[in-house]
Design a protein around this motif. Structure first.
Motif, short mmCIF file in Angstrom:
data_model
loop_
_atom_site.label_atom_id
_atom_site.label_comp_id
_atom_site.label_asym_id
_atom_site.label_seq_id
_atom_site.Cartn_x
_atom_site.Cartn_y
_atom_site.Cartn_z
N SER A 43 5.73 -6.97 11.59
CA SER A 43 5.80 -6.12 10.40
C SER A 43 6.54 -4.81 10.65
N HIS A 44 6.90 -4.56 11.90
CA HIS A 44 7.68 -3.37 12.23
C HIS A 44 9.15 -3.75 12.22
N HIS A 45 9.88 -3.26 11.22
CA HIS A 45 11.32 -3.50 11.18
C HIS A 45 12.00 -2.26 10.62
N LEU A 71 2.21 6.10 9.25
CA LEU A 71 2.48 6.10 10.69
C LEU A 71 1.20 5.88 11.50
N THR A 72 0.07 6.37 11.00
CA THR A 72 -1.21 6.15 11.66
C THR A 72 -1.56 4.67 11.65
N THR A 73 -1.36 4.00 10.53
CA THR A 73 -1.68 2.57 10.46
C THR A 73 -0.77 1.74 11.36
N LYS A 74 0.43 2.22 11.61
CA LYS A 74 1.37 1.53 12.50
C LYS A 74 1.20 1.95 13.96
N ASN A 75 0.26 2.86 14.22
CA ASN A 75 0.01 3.40 15.56
C ASN A 75 1.27 4.09 16.12
N TRP A 97 9.81 3.38 24.89
CA TRP A 97 9.77 4.61 24.12
C TRP A 97 10.99 4.70 23.21
N TYR A 98 12.16 4.43 23.73
CA TYR A 98 13.41 4.53 22.97
C TYR A 98 13.39 3.60 21.76
N GLY A 99 12.92 2.38 21.95
CA GLY A 99 12.84 1.43 20.85
C GLY A 99 11.89 1.89 19.75
N VAL A 104 10.82 4.52 14.42
CA VAL A 104 10.23 5.59 13.60
C VAL A 104 11.32 6.38 12.89
N MET A 105 12.41 6.66 13.59
CA MET A 105 13.51 7.40 12.96
C MET A 105 14.12 6.60 11.82
N SER A 106 14.23 5.29 11.98
CA SER A 106 14.77 4.47 10.88
C SER A 106 13.82 4.47 9.69
N TRP A 107 12.51 4.50 9.95
CA TRP A 107 11.55 4.59 8.85
C TRP A 107 11.71 5.92 8.11
N PHE A 108 11.94 7.00 8.86
CA PHE A 108 12.19 8.29 8.20
C PHE A 108 13.41 8.21 7.30
N LEU A 109 14.48 7.58 7.77
CA LEU A 109 15.70 7.49 6.96
C LEU A 109 15.47 6.75 5.66
N HIS A 110 14.52 5.81 5.65
CA HIS A 110 14.18 5.07 4.44
C HIS A 110 13.12 5.76 3.59
N ALA A 111 12.59 6.88 4.09
CA ALA A 111 11.50 7.56 3.39
C ALA A 111 11.92 8.90 2.81
N VAL A 112 13.23 9.16 2.84
CA VAL A 112 13.75 10.43 2.32
C VAL A 112 14.95 10.16 1.41
N SER A 113 15.32 11.17 0.64
CA SER A 113 16.48 11.03 -0.23
C SER A 113 17.75 10.88 0.60
#
Length: 135
Positions: A43-45, A71-75, A97-99, A104-113
């Motif tokens: 479920s992490h993509h 992010l908490t639910t995804k640990n 760590w890098y992966g 997480v950074m890609s999730w941020f890009l999808h969570a902002v304008s």
């Protein structure tokens, strides 16, 4: 070892010092242990939308609460709250760590304008993105 502390989050555990072992004491590899922040399930993509409403500026407080819960639910909250920040490229866990940081950074890009995404695109660390969005 991760800077900023974090106890077991840096990969060390009570399993004989084996940093690739499971945090719960079983013999599962680190990638299969859902309690380990390095764990990524199917479920992490990168295209995952974690929040219903993207950050557009004026909605930071509600957006921050929603993304923190997600992010908490995804640990993965430890990658942005300073608990588990960047580790040395020489560390044996750096690839993990890098992966996770990149995810997480890609999730941020999808969570902002789009405008905000353009401003954070070239920040290399999820905690730095988090801090930039807060400021």
């Amino acid at each position: 070892m991760a800077r900023g502390g974090g106890g077991n989050r840096g990969g060390s555990n009570s399993n004989g010092g084996n940093r690739f072992a499971s945090l719960d004491g079983s013999n599962r590899p680190v990638l299969e242990d859902p309690n380990n922040p390095f764990h990524m399930s199917n479920s992490h993509h990168p295209g995952l939308n974690l929040v219903l409403h993207p950050l557009i500026g004026g909605n930071y407080n509600s957006w921050s609460r929603a993304i923190t819960m997600a992010l908490t639910t995804k640990n993965k909250l430890s990658f942005v709250d300073g608990t588990f920040s960047e580790i040395s490229p020489d560390d044996e866990l750096y690839a993990f760590w890098y992966g996770c940081n990149s995810m997480v950074m890609s999730w941020f890009l999808h969570a902002v304008s789009k405008e905000i995404a353009d401003s954070i695109m070239y920040i290399n660390n999820a905690v730095d993105v988090w801090n930039d969005l807060h400021d």
